[in-house]
Scaffold this active site. Structure first.
Site, PDB file in Angstrom:
ATOM      1  N   LYS A  27       0.836  -1.198   0.000  1.00 58.59           N
ATOM      2  CA  LYS A  27       0.000   0.000   0.000  1.00 58.59           C
ATOM      3  C   LYS A  27       0.875   1.254   0.000  1.00 58.59           C
ATOM      4  CE  LYS A  27      -3.778  -0.381   2.343  1.00 58.59           C
ATOM      5  NZ  LYS A  27      -4.292  -0.821   3.633  1.00 58.59           N
ATOM      6  N   ARG A  97      -3.383   2.972   8.634  1.00 58.10           N
ATOM      7  CA  ARG A  97      -3.692   1.686   7.999  1.00 58.10           C
ATOM      8  C   ARG A  97      -2.457   0.802   7.881  1.00 58.10           C
ATOM      9  NH1 ARG A  97      -7.231   2.417   2.776  1.00 58.10           N
ATOM     10  NH2 ARG A  97      -5.550   3.737   2.056  1.00 58.10           N
ATOM     11  N   GLY A 106      -7.763  -7.641   4.738  1.00 55.04           N
ATOM     12  CA  GLY A 106      -8.621  -7.637   5.912  1.00 55.04           C
ATOM     13  C   GLY A 106      -8.040  -8.286   7.161  1.00 55.04           C
ATOM     14  N   MET A 108      -5.314  -7.359   8.917  1.00 53.91           N
ATOM     15  CA  MET A 108      -4.720  -6.474   9.911  1.00 53.91           C
ATOM     16  C   MET A 108      -5.616  -5.243  10.097  1.00 53.91           C
ATOM     17  SD  MET A 108      -0.708  -6.919   9.120  1.00 53.91           S
ATOM     18  CE  MET A 108      -0.827  -6.312   7.469  1.00 53.91           C
ATOM     19  N   ARG A 359      -3.149  -1.654  -6.393  1.00 58.82           N
ATOM     20  CA  ARG A 359      -2.254  -2.821  -6.407  1.00 58.82           C
ATOM     21  C   ARG A 359      -2.595  -3.633  -7.646  1.00 58.82           C
ATOM     22  NH1 ARG A 359      -5.247  -5.457  -1.195  1.00 58.82           N
ATOM     23  NH2 ARG A 359      -7.246  -5.678  -2.185  1.00 58.82           N
ATOM     24  N   HIS A 492      -0.972 -43.596  -6.660  1.00 59.25           N
ATOM     25  CA  HIS A 492      -1.542 -44.166  -7.875  1.00 59.25           C
ATOM     26  C   HIS A 492      -2.731 -43.336  -8.351  1.00 59.25           C
ATOM     27  CE1 HIS A 492      -4.224 -46.936 -10.060  1.00 59.25           C
ATOM     28  NE2 HIS A 492      -3.077 -47.312 -10.623  1.00 59.25           N
ATOM     29  N   ARG A 695       7.993 -47.762 -21.782  1.00 59.42           N
ATOM     30  CA  ARG A 695       8.757 -48.320 -20.668  1.00 59.42           C
ATOM     31  C   ARG A 695       8.364 -49.773 -20.445  1.00 59.42           C
ATOM     32  NH1 ARG A 695       7.930 -46.106 -14.763  1.00 59.42           N
ATOM     33  NH2 ARG A 695       6.017 -47.311 -14.918  1.00 59.42           N
ATOM     34  N   GLU A 822      16.274 -43.180 -11.976  1.00 60.61           N
ATOM     35  CA  GLU A 822      15.361 -42.987 -10.841  1.00 60.61           C
ATOM     36  C   GLU A 822      15.893 -43.621  -9.563  1.00 60.61           C
ATOM     37  OE1 GLU A 822      11.541 -44.656 -11.959  1.00 60.61           O
ATOM     38  OE2 GLU A 822      12.477 -46.285 -13.041  1.00 60.61           O
ATOM     39  N   SER A 841      15.944 -40.724 -19.089  1.00 60.89           N
ATOM     40  CA  SER A 841      14.739 -39.994 -18.687  1.00 60.89           C
ATOM     41  C   SER A 841      14.656 -40.060 -17.159  1.00 60.89           C
ATOM     42  CB  SER A 841      13.504 -40.624 -19.324  1.00 60.89           C
ATOM     43  OG  SER A 841      12.358 -39.934 -18.897  1.00 60.89           O
ATOM     44  N   GLY A 843      13.232 -40.303 -13.775  1.00 61.46           N
ATOM     45  CA  GLY A 843      11.990 -40.675 -13.083  1.00 61.46           C
ATOM     46  C   GLY A 843      12.064 -40.071 -11.692  1.00 61.46           C
ATOM     47  N   ASN A 845       9.874 -39.283  -9.593  1.00 65.19           N
ATOM     48  CA  ASN A 845       9.015 -39.782  -8.508  1.00 65.19           C
ATOM     49  C   ASN A 845       9.832 -40.742  -7.642  1.00 65.19           C
ATOM     50  OD1 ASN A 845       6.972 -38.451  -9.841  1.00 65.19           O
ATOM     51  ND2 ASN A 845       6.205 -40.287 -10.864  1.00 65.19           N
ATOM     52  N   ASP A 846      10.424 -41.728  -8.302  1.00 64.47           N
ATOM     53  CA  ASP A 846      11.241 -42.676  -7.544  1.00 64.47           C
ATOM     54  C   ASP A 846      12.536 -42.035  -7.059  1.00 64.47           C
ATOM     55  OD1 ASP A 846      10.043 -45.271  -7.193  1.00 64.47           O
ATOM     56  OD2 ASP A 846       9.930 -45.358  -9.375  1.00 64.47           O
ATOM     57  N   CYS A 908      10.382 -37.647 -16.787  1.00 66.98           N
ATOM     58  CA  CYS A 908       9.004 -38.119 -16.932  1.00 66.98           C
ATOM     59  C   CYS A 908       8.320 -38.308 -15.589  1.00 66.98           C
ATOM     60  CB  CYS A 908       8.951 -39.392 -17.768  1.00 66.98           C
ATOM     61  SG  CYS A 908       9.865 -40.741 -17.038  1.00 66.98           S
ATOM     62  N   TYR A 928      13.898 -32.283 -22.984  1.00 72.82           N
ATOM     63  CA  TYR A 928      12.442 -32.177 -22.933  1.00 72.82           C
ATOM     64  C   TYR A 928      11.927 -32.530 -21.539  1.00 72.82           C
ATOM     65  CZ  TYR A 928      12.304 -37.296 -23.134  1.00 72.82           C
ATOM     66  OH  TYR A 928      12.471 -38.621 -22.848  1.00 72.82           O
TER      67      TYR A 928
HETATM   68  C1  PEP Z   1       9.151 -42.028 -11.767  1.00 75.87           C
HETATM   69  O1  PEP Z   1       9.542 -42.803 -10.896  1.00 75.87           O
HETATM   70  O2  PEP Z   1       9.358 -40.815 -11.753  1.00 75.87           O
HETATM   71  C2  PEP Z   1       8.357 -42.549 -12.896  1.00 75.87           C
HETATM   72  C3  PEP Z   1       8.003 -41.760 -13.884  1.00 75.87           C
HETATM   73  O3  PEP Z   1       7.973 -43.842 -12.828  1.00 75.87           O
HETATM   74  P1  PEP Z   1       6.724 -44.350 -11.962  1.00 75.87           P
HETATM   75  O4  PEP Z   1       6.010 -43.156 -11.446  1.00 75.87           O
HETATM   76  O5  PEP Z   1       5.898 -45.178 -12.867  1.00 75.87           O
HETATM   77  O6  PEP Z   1       7.410 -45.151 -10.895  1.00 75.87           O
HETATM   78 MG    MG Z   2       9.504 -44.927 -11.304  1.00 72.50          MG
END
Ligand code: PEP
Ligand code: MG
Length: 951
Positions: A27, A97, A106, A108, A359, A492, A695, A822, A841, A843, A845-846, A908, A928
């Site tokens: 402000k 203010r 709102g 404060m 703002r 999942h 895969r 991964e 690639s 992974g 997640n793992d 991925c 990518y």
């Molecule tokens: C990962 O592990 O990032 C992956 C893409 O494989 P998944 O999720 O199938 O284990």
């Molecule tokens: Mg995996």
């Protein structure tokens, strides 16, 4: 010049600037900026956020020098306005203010009309010629000061006000006369005295000092602290305090107060948008006591009904018309200056317009896109800026159904919001509860049939599960939305739902499903299968009953913005897709390849699962017998005579046993081969001309095993073994830690026939498609590799099959064999792994699971608390942990390219569609990112922004 503690501003000149938000709050910085631009800002000054921090560090006392700085600035203010604080003839009144660097609407405190006392109120009445107005200001001040500085609840004052209105027989405060208001002030002061044991303070300096303390104090009031927690606002010093000359929207019927946006924040339409209230002060608009009017109706304001209007109706109309014109000028000036949509507060005082705040305007996704494109087309910003203006996370909203905003608010007001879980997959869904995947499929089929007969659209189904497993895929597909009690953002349910573009709320602990009893308890309320609930997957909310849905708006502006983004994007955007349908969706959204086709989901399709299970149950026998056989054959070479004959007999019996098991095993594989081939052909056709990374199988083994006795009995019969044998095999294959168990390439190495079958299916599909004229670009990906030797073994086996298929078909075709990175060890030894890889690639997640040692399926139980308590900045399964896991990614890229400088590298994991992670991927040199189809536009925009940012 500013004295570093306080920054002064008045129309035409200011010590501060808009880029000083950290110090002056949003402000304060913008009041300074608007003053500099020459907009009509009442003069004032801003006490810095550093002073707020110093206040807390100094035991809630003002730091040294602040008092003197205040005196100096009050003197400047008195000079600028020609009024004096506390003057009994013509008093200077100010507002006090709050205003932090990040807006906390709102949360404060604010005090208006400060400087009034028993004498000054008479001066104000005389000076303004309006006694009613003066007493109205005073009663507001006593209430606000009492509430903010002395914590007297508003209801005590409001109750009194209500009684006075009743007594006077009027509906609105604005209809109360001077005498009544004077009486109210007396009553308010009594309330003040009763609650505080002191008289209402009469000395303006004292009032100001205490109001400033109260605003500093409000930085740490419970709602402000909670707001910062919820909105993840961290690292601020405190709130600034803005002390500003009052202007009055309550100075009769030619005065008003209002809020506006320079364009419509919901649709983006280029038209002034906002509301105003005649004869009112700011808090009346917020309090919602009277209904404000559309700001575009200002010129039509008709005061002929108001007998007590101070000026003739005609004159008032002209005056309103003029103020509207001024507002249109303000809209223009603000946009020309800020080059973005502004959200501002204004007050009209007897025909003169004043600006009290501006703002950057918050906006919906639709509006954000619309506005960015239009501002660029109007020449206010360039295309790059337009591309940078839109938050990539927001645009996913444009691709999914949403709740009608009013209907959702109504549901909230009705108390229908039941619980909150993780916003696992965006969009909204309404439907009847199904508690098992089978029920979901049956209910959906019945509903489709009924809807067809009745000539209407089918109603939705919401699949509610403790958590989902690959077996639920059919039910998930049939459902409109998915709700799970457990599981994180990469569970999942979350991954599959995002892939399907289906709304999903995951890890919602308030959900207790009982599939046997066909009931689910949500936050203590019981719902039966078939009852209707609604999900908001963007917010993670669960509602009782139905909420109206609206279709996604794919506006023309959206297409334009994405075209512009393409001009800057350098990194590729691919998609994770397991079916031709998803692949098509991804391609429609602009995906340039499939970066991950997970084959395990294909195995769960109707008609295949029995073959898969037979394959899985017999694989260990085949492996054991084959080992036995080679040991016997070895033993044979070391013997002769009678002993050899014995071994020959043994070999014959082992071979017979092997042949029997092989028949079952190979039979199952042969049943699966044509099915898999068909799957791949479908995807290759859709992705004509683009790469498709498939895969090889990577399930935790137990996911495939039949746990139900009926299924075990059925399989036993098919296999010609007792049911007990199946049950004990299932038991044998049970793992303590399946996520770190016999999955990925470990499975491919120990049961090579499964991978061989898959590679054969891929290459035969590729050959068939090529013969049809499709430009096929298959890439085979080996999962969960941790050592170069694992990849070498899998690669050799796969290459042999590829050669065999191509030779048999007499076809030449380029293909690639690469690996997922991964397992942390694969990153650490990426130079060696790259020897056998045509591509990498990540992974993630793992990789995140293994780097942190957090089970990705169980994070729901503790990670949210870690984030709340700032032990983690984000859930690392949602936003790539650049500091830790990011190092493994950067190292993997660097070491892999030491061996192969041109190694193609992608990602991925789920992070491939998360904008901050996408930008990181660009910076570490990935070729990518690959993400679920509905995130493809998000990733494309984020990748374009990454390229622009690094220019
Ligand atoms: C990962 O592990 O990032 C992956 C893409 O494989 P998944 O999720 O199938 O284990
Ligand atoms: Mg995996």
């Amino acid at each position: 010049m500013a004295d570093n503690m306080i920054y002064f501003f008045k129309q035409g000149e200011a010590d501060g600037r808009t880029d000083m938000k950290a110090l002056l709050g949003g402000k304060g910085a913008n009041l300074a900026e608007m003053s500099n631009v020459g907009l009509p800002v009442p003069p004032g000054f801003t006490i810095t956020t550093e002073m707020c921090r110093a206040f807390y560090e100094n035991d809630q006392q003002w730091p040294e020098g602040l008092e003197a700085a205040m005196d100096g600035n009050i003197a400047k203010l008195e000079e600028a306005t020609g009024r004096r604080l506390g003057d009994k003839d013509d008093p200077l009144l100010v507002s006090v203010r709050s205003g932090a660097a990040v807006s906390m609407p709102g949360m404060m405190d604010t005090v208006l009309n400060l400087g009034l006392n028993d004498a000054a109120v008479l001066g104000l009445a005389k000076q303004s010629g309006d006694e009613r107005f003066a007493w109205d200001c005073y009663r507001r001040f006593v209430q606000m000061f009492g509430n903010v500085a002395m914590f007297i609840p508003h209801r005590q004052f409001d109750g009194m006000l209500h009684a006075e209105r009743e007594k006077a027989g009027v509906q609105f405060d604005s209809q109360l006369g001077a005498e009544q208001l004077q009486e109210i002030v007396a009553e308010f002061k009594k309330i003040y005295r009763a609650s505080t044991d002191e008289e209402f303070p009469q000395e303006p300096r004292e009032q100001l000092r205490r109001a400033i303390d109260a605003v500093f104090g409000s930085w740490n009031n419970p709602q402000a602290v909670r707001y910062r927690e919820i909105n993840e606002i961290k690292g601020l010093l405190g709130t600034a305090v803005n002390v500003q000359t009052m202007v009055f929207g309550n100075m009769g019927h030619t005065s008003f107060t209002g809020v506006g946006f320079t364009r419509n924040p919901a649709t983006g339409e280029n038209k002034l948008y906002g509301e105003y209230l005649v004869n009112a002060q700011g808090e009346d608009v917020v309090a919602g006591i009277r209904t404000p009017k559309d700001v575009n109706d200002l010129p039509a304001e008709d005061l002929s009904d108001f007998a007590e209007c101070e000026v003739p109706a005609e004159e008032a109309k002209e005056l309103y018309g003029r103020m509207y014109e001024q507002l249109l000028d303000v809209k223009h000036t603000l946009e020309e200056h800020y080059r973005d949509v502004q959200d501002f507060e204004f007050t009209g005082q007897e025909g003169e317009l004043f600006m009290l705040q501006t703002r950057t305007g918050k906006r919906t996704a639709v509006a954000a896109v619309h506005i960015a494109v239009e501002l660029s087309e109007e020449g206010l910003i360039d295309r790059k800026t337009a591309v940078m203006r839109v938050d990539p996370n927001q645009i996913e909203q444009l691709l999914h159904k949403q709740f009608d905003a009013d209907a959702k608010t109504a549901a909230e007001d009705e108390g229908r919001m039941l619980a909150t879980g993780l916003p696992a997959s965006p969009g909204a869904a309404v439907g009847r509860i199904a508690l098992t995947a089978d029920d979901a499929e049956e209910m959906a089929a019945a509903e489709h049939e009924a809807a067809r007969e009745e000539g209407r659209d089918p109603a939705g189904i919401i699949l509610v599960r403790e958590e989902t497993s690959p077996e639920d895929i059919g039910g998930m597909d049939a459902a409109m939305g998915i709700l799970t009690a457990r599981g994180g953002m990469t569970s999942h349910a979350a991954v599959v739902a995002r892939g399907m573009g289906k709304c999903c709320v995951a890890g919602c602990g308030a959900v207790l499903p009982d599939e046997d009893a066909k009931v689910v308890t949500i936050a203590g309320k019981e719902f039966r299968e078939g009852d209707v609930i609604s999900l908001d997957g963007t917010m993670g909310q669960v509602f009782a009953g139905a909420i109206e849905l609206v279709e996604p708006e794919m506006t023309g502006a959206f297409g334009t913005l994405m075209e512009w983004a393409e001009e800057y994007r350098k990194m590729g955007v691919w998609a994770n897709a397991d079916t031709p349908h998803d692949a098509q969706q991804a391609r429609d959204f602009g995906a340039e390849g499939i970066g991950l086709c997970r084959t395990e989901h294909m195995f769960f399709e109707e008609g295949r699962i029995a073959s898969v299970r037979r394959m899985m149950l017999t694989a260990p026998d085949v492996r054991r017998i084959e080992r036995q056989l080679s040991q016997a054959q070895l033993a044979r070479t070391q013997t002769s005579g009678e002993e050899m004959k014995k071994i020959d007999a043994e070999i014959a019996s082992i071979e017979a046993e092997l042949a029997a098991k092989r028949k079952l095993y190979d039979g199952a594989l042969e049943e699966l081969l044509p099915e898999q081939r068909k799957d791949f052909e479908g995807i290759f056709r859709v992705m004509d001309g683009l790469p498709v990374v498939i895969r090889l199988l990577d399930p935790p083994l137990h996911e495939f095993l039949p746990h139900e006795p009926e299924m075990q009995a059925y399989l036993a019969e098919q296999m010609g073994v007792p049911a007990q044998a199946v049950a004990s095999r299932v038991n044998e294959l049970r793992e303590f830690n399946p996520m770190l168990g016999h999955r990925g390439c470990r499975l491919g190495i120990t049961y090579p026939d499964i991978y061989k079958m898959q590679v054969r299916a891929i290459m035969e599909a590729a050959v068939n498609c090529k013969k049809e004229g499709v430009d096929v670009r298959p890439e085979i990906m080996i999962p969960l590799v941790g050592t170069d030797n694992e990849l070498r073994v899998c690669r050799e086996a796969a290459e042999a099959v590829c050669r065999e298929v191509l030779e048999a078909a007499g076809v030449e075709m380029a293909y690639k064999i690469g690996t997922m990175i991964e397992v942390p060890r694969a990153s650490l030894t990426a130079d060696r792994v790259a020897e056998y890889a045509d591509f990498f690639s990540f992974g993630t997640n793992d990789l995140t699971q293994m780097a942190y040692g957090f089970s990705r399926d169980d994070v729901g139980t503790f990670v949210p608390e870690y984030v709340d308590r700032e032990i983690l900045e984000n859930d690392p399964f949602q936003v790539l942990d650049q500091t830790g896991v990011g190092q493994l990614v950067a190292m993997g890229v660097e070491r892999g390219r030491q061996t192969k400088p041109d190694l193609k590298v992608g990602i991925c994991g789920e992070h491939g569609g998360e904008p901050r992670s996408v930008k990181f991927c660009y910076r570490v040199g990935l070729n990518y990112v690959s993400c679920s189809p509905y995130r493809v536009p998000v990733a494309r925009l984020a990748a374009a922004q990454a390229a622009i940012e690094s220019e």
